[in-house]
Design a protein around this motif. Structure first.
Motif, PDB file in Angstrom:
ATOM      1  N   LEU A 237      28.622  35.635  49.105  1.00  0.00           N
ATOM      2  CA  LEU A 237      29.299  34.964  50.210  1.00  0.00           C
ATOM      3  C   LEU A 237      29.716  35.948  51.286  1.00  0.00           C
ATOM      4  O   LEU A 237      29.529  35.710  52.484  1.00  0.00           O
ATOM      5  N   CYS A 238      30.325  37.061  50.873  1.00  0.00           N
ATOM      6  CA  CYS A 238      30.876  38.024  51.827  1.00  0.00           C
ATOM      7  C   CYS A 238      30.842  39.408  51.186  1.00  0.00           C
ATOM      8  O   CYS A 238      31.561  39.641  50.208  1.00  0.00           O
ATOM      9  N   PRO A 239      30.040  40.313  51.665  1.00  0.00           N
ATOM     10  CA  PRO A 239      29.936  41.633  51.033  1.00  0.00           C
ATOM     11  C   PRO A 239      31.123  42.538  51.362  1.00  0.00           C
ATOM     12  O   PRO A 239      31.999  42.172  52.152  1.00  0.00           O
ATOM     13  N   ASP A 240      31.124  43.716  50.744  1.00  0.00           N
ATOM     14  CA  ASP A 240      32.089  44.777  51.060  1.00  0.00           C
ATOM     15  C   ASP A 240      33.530  44.365  50.803  1.00  0.00           C
ATOM     16  O   ASP A 240      34.430  44.586  51.620  1.00  0.00           O
ATOM     17  N   TRP A 241      33.776  43.771  49.635  1.00  0.00           N
ATOM     18  CA  TRP A 241      35.138  43.432  49.256  1.00  0.00           C
ATOM     19  C   TRP A 241      35.947  44.702  49.019  1.00  0.00           C
ATOM     20  O   TRP A 241      35.425  45.712  48.535  1.00  0.00           O
ATOM     21  N   PRO A 242      37.242  44.672  49.326  1.00  0.00           N
ATOM     22  CA  PRO A 242      38.085  45.829  49.010  1.00  0.00           C
ATOM     23  C   PRO A 242      38.310  45.934  47.503  1.00  0.00           C
ATOM     24  O   PRO A 242      38.245  44.934  46.787  1.00  0.00           O
ATOM     25  N   GLU A 243      38.574  47.144  47.021  1.00  0.00           N
ATOM     26  CA  GLU A 243      38.848  47.324  45.600  1.00  0.00           C
ATOM     27  C   GLU A 243      40.228  46.810  45.217  1.00  0.00           C
ATOM     28  O   GLU A 243      40.438  46.332  44.098  1.00  0.00           O
ATOM     29  N   ARG A 244      41.179  46.918  46.129  1.00  0.00           N
ATOM     30  CA  ARG A 244      42.537  46.411  45.921  1.00  0.00           C
ATOM     31  C   ARG A 244      42.974  45.612  47.142  1.00  0.00           C
ATOM     32  O   ARG A 244      42.601  45.944  48.266  1.00  0.00           O
ATOM     33  N   VAL A 245      43.773  44.579  46.899  1.00  0.00           N
ATOM     34  CA  VAL A 245      44.269  43.740  47.981  1.00  0.00           C
ATOM     35  C   VAL A 245      45.767  43.529  47.791  1.00  0.00           C
ATOM     36  O   VAL A 245      46.318  43.763  46.715  1.00  0.00           O
ATOM     37  N   TYR A 246      46.413  43.075  48.860  1.00  0.00           N
ATOM     38  CA  TYR A 246      47.866  42.934  48.842  1.00  0.00           C
ATOM     39  C   TYR A 246      48.281  41.587  48.259  1.00  0.00           C
ATOM     40  O   TYR A 246      47.717  40.542  48.604  1.00  0.00           O
ATOM     41  N   HIS A 247      49.268  41.630  47.369  1.00  0.00           N
ATOM     42  CA  HIS A 247      49.764  40.424  46.704  1.00  0.00           C
ATOM     43  C   HIS A 247      51.273  40.307  46.877  1.00  0.00           C
ATOM     44  O   HIS A 247      51.973  41.302  47.030  1.00  0.00           O
ATOM     45  N   TRP A 248      51.739  39.048  46.769  1.00  0.00           N
ATOM     46  CA  TRP A 248      53.177  38.799  46.727  1.00  0.00           C
ATOM     47  C   TRP A 248      53.385  37.417  46.093  1.00  0.00           C
ATOM     48  O   TRP A 248      53.594  36.422  46.772  1.00  0.00           O
TER      49      TRP A 248
ATOM     50  N   ASP B  15      46.224  40.370  35.472  1.00  0.00           N
ATOM     51  CA  ASP B  15      47.314  39.484  35.049  1.00  0.00           C
ATOM     52  C   ASP B  15      47.112  38.052  35.523  1.00  0.00           C
ATOM     53  O   ASP B  15      47.520  37.104  34.851  1.00  0.00           O
ATOM     54  N   PHE B  16      46.492  37.889  36.687  1.00  0.00           N
ATOM     55  CA  PHE B  16      46.196  36.558  37.235  1.00  0.00           C
ATOM     56  C   PHE B  16      44.679  36.491  37.448  1.00  0.00           C
ATOM     57  O   PHE B  16      44.166  36.963  38.468  1.00  0.00           O
ATOM     58  N   PRO B  17      43.956  35.924  36.484  1.00  0.00           N
ATOM     59  CA  PRO B  17      42.479  36.018  36.501  1.00  0.00           C
ATOM     60  C   PRO B  17      41.805  35.408  37.726  1.00  0.00           C
ATOM     61  O   PRO B  17      40.805  35.943  38.201  1.00  0.00           O
ATOM     62  N   VAL B  18      42.324  34.284  38.240  1.00  0.00           N
ATOM     63  CA  VAL B  18      41.669  33.618  39.376  1.00  0.00           C
ATOM     64  C   VAL B  18      42.285  34.141  40.664  1.00  0.00           C
ATOM     65  O   VAL B  18      43.435  33.847  40.991  1.00  0.00           O
ATOM     66  N   GLN B  19      41.526  34.939  41.410  1.00  0.00           N
ATOM     67  CA  GLN B  19      42.008  35.534  42.647  1.00  0.00           C
ATOM     68  C   GLN B  19      41.402  34.902  43.901  1.00  0.00           C
ATOM     69  O   GLN B  19      42.020  34.923  44.955  1.00  0.00           O
ATOM     70  N   ALA B  20      40.207  34.363  43.791  1.00  0.00           N
ATOM     71  CA  ALA B  20      39.574  33.688  44.925  1.00  0.00           C
ATOM     72  C   ALA B  20      38.577  32.684  44.392  1.00  0.00           C
ATOM     73  O   ALA B  20      37.865  32.963  43.420  1.00  0.00           O
TER      74      ALA B  20
ATOM     75  N   PHE C 178      42.676  31.875  48.281  1.00  0.00           N
ATOM     76  CA  PHE C 178      42.924  33.287  47.958  1.00  0.00           C
ATOM     77  C   PHE C 178      44.318  33.417  47.358  1.00  0.00           C
ATOM     78  O   PHE C 178      45.302  32.992  47.973  1.00  0.00           O
ATOM     79  N   GLN C 179      44.419  34.017  46.189  1.00  0.00           N
ATOM     80  CA  GLN C 179      45.728  34.279  45.611  1.00  0.00           C
ATOM     81  C   GLN C 179      46.419  35.443  46.314  1.00  0.00           C
ATOM     82  O   GLN C 179      47.649  35.550  46.295  1.00  0.00           O
ATOM     83  N   PHE C 180      45.661  36.299  46.968  1.00  0.00           N
ATOM     84  CA  PHE C 180      46.194  37.491  47.616  1.00  0.00           C
ATOM     85  C   PHE C 180      46.472  37.234  49.104  1.00  0.00           C
ATOM     86  O   PHE C 180      46.248  36.126  49.602  1.00  0.00           O
ATOM     87  N   HIS C 181      46.959  38.269  49.793  1.00  0.00           N
ATOM     88  CA  HIS C 181      47.434  38.133  51.173  1.00  0.00           C
ATOM     89  C   HIS C 181      46.701  39.062  52.133  1.00  0.00           C
ATOM     90  O   HIS C 181      47.265  40.057  52.604  1.00  0.00           O
ATOM     91  N   PRO C 182      45.461  38.743  52.530  1.00  0.00           N
ATOM     92  CA  PRO C 182      44.790  39.570  53.539  1.00  0.00           C
ATOM     93  C   PRO C 182      45.374  39.374  54.936  1.00  0.00           C
ATOM     94  O   PRO C 182      45.014  40.090  55.865  1.00  0.00           O
ATOM     95  N   ASP C 183      46.271  38.402  55.084  1.00  0.00           N
ATOM     96  CA  ASP C 183      46.857  38.085  56.379  1.00  0.00           C
ATOM     97  C   ASP C 183      47.994  39.021  56.781  1.00  0.00           C
ATOM     98  O   ASP C 183      48.421  39.026  57.934  1.00  0.00           O
ATOM     99  N   VAL C 184      48.496  39.837  55.844  1.00  0.00           N
ATOM    100  CA  VAL C 184      49.727  40.588  56.079  1.00  0.00           C
ATOM    101  C   VAL C 184      49.506  41.755  57.042  1.00  0.00           C
ATOM    102  O   VAL C 184      48.653  42.610  56.804  1.00  0.00           O
TER     103      VAL C 184
END
Length: 266
Positions: A153-164, A183-188, A197-203
């Motif tokens: 779908l979208c290449p070049d994913w980051p290895e780590r992303v921001y969560h809260w 700890d939270f298996p479903v991230q996207a 997205f469980q994470f916050h790329p918007d921050v």
């Protein structure tokens, strides 16, 4: 109370390798519906990416009385952002937002849920939303692993992303897993034209300062990272996460009927 954006087509920037038409050459693009949950919330980098593509933002806060549209015929898509509340809360506006997600699903319009918004999407699709069984949270930068579907779908994913967040969700029945975590298996995940997205790329940098100051109590929870590691992680991972988000948003919004017509005409 209404905080809707009234300025259209600001900050139209060219993207490398793509021809850019002047805004005056085209009819105005329809707005993207933005759903926020606090008075001070902003659409952050997602809003920046959409504005750069020429899309105005229709910002609404149902928590403070803004209505949600009965149809997305006049919108290019919709984004529901995060917040300190839970998708399991009994508040009327929480239930209304979850029920409303049926509109973009039914009309097959681009929808994106970020953190709380992803949990609301999962709930609308029948999946369970719940805290970690050991009370752990993700607050800071954590690794994610894109699946083959995510890479396609979208290449070049980051290895780590921001969560809260302190809650997660199951993969909805029939949905496609795009990225997983520890700890939270479903991230996207993806279900048709809807993404969560469980994470916050918007921050943004300013948002990180606010969250780590006003939400410092959350950083005492099991699994949370101390404040200084948030900024150390940003220095390492932010460039890749920001570039990945721009690529994702450009592909996501092309799923709107208007964008598809424009692309077919090129």
């Amino acid at each position: 109370m209404s905080f809707r954006s009234k300025k259209d087509h600001e900050n139209v920037l060219p993207f490398p390798g793509r021809s850019v038409l002047a805004v005056s050459d085209l009819a105005p693009l329809p707005p993207v519906l933005i759903v926020l949950h606090q008075e001070t919330s902003t659409p952050g980098r997602v809003g920046n990416a959409l504005r750069a593509l020429g899309y105005p933002l229709d910002i609404r806060r149902p928590r403070f009385g803004d209505a949600l549209p009965e149809t997305l015929d006049r919108h290019a898509g919709a984004v529901i952002f995060g917040g300190p509340m839970s998708a399991n809360d009994p508040d009327d506006y929480v239930r209304r937002e979850i029920d409303w997600i049926e509109v973009p699903l039914r009309e097959q319009r681009p929808f994106l849920g970020i953190c709380l918004g992803a949990q609301m999407l999962a709930g609308q699709l029948g999946a369970q939303v719940a805290p970690h069984h050991e009370g752990r949270v993700e607050v800071g930068y954590y690794p994610i692993r894109p699946t083959a579907a995510g890479h396609a779908l979208c290449p070049d994913w980051p290895e780590r992303v921001y969560h809260w967040h302190g809650e997660g969700f199951q993969l909805p029945h029939g949905a496609e897993l795009l990225a997983e975590g520890d700890d939270f298996p479903v991230q996207a995940f993806r279900s048709g034209h809807a993404f969560g997205f469980q994470f916050h790329p918007d921050v943004t940098y300013a948002m990180m300062h606010r969250w780590t100051t006003r939400g410092c109590v959350r950083m005492d929870s099991p699994g949370a990272q101390p404040r200084h590691l948030h900024f150390e992680g940003r220095a390492v991972h932010d460039v890749i996460e920001r570039a990945w988000l721009k690529n994702f948003i450009a592909g996501w919004i092309r799923r709107s009927p208007r964008a598809a017509l424009l692309e077919a005409a090129e």
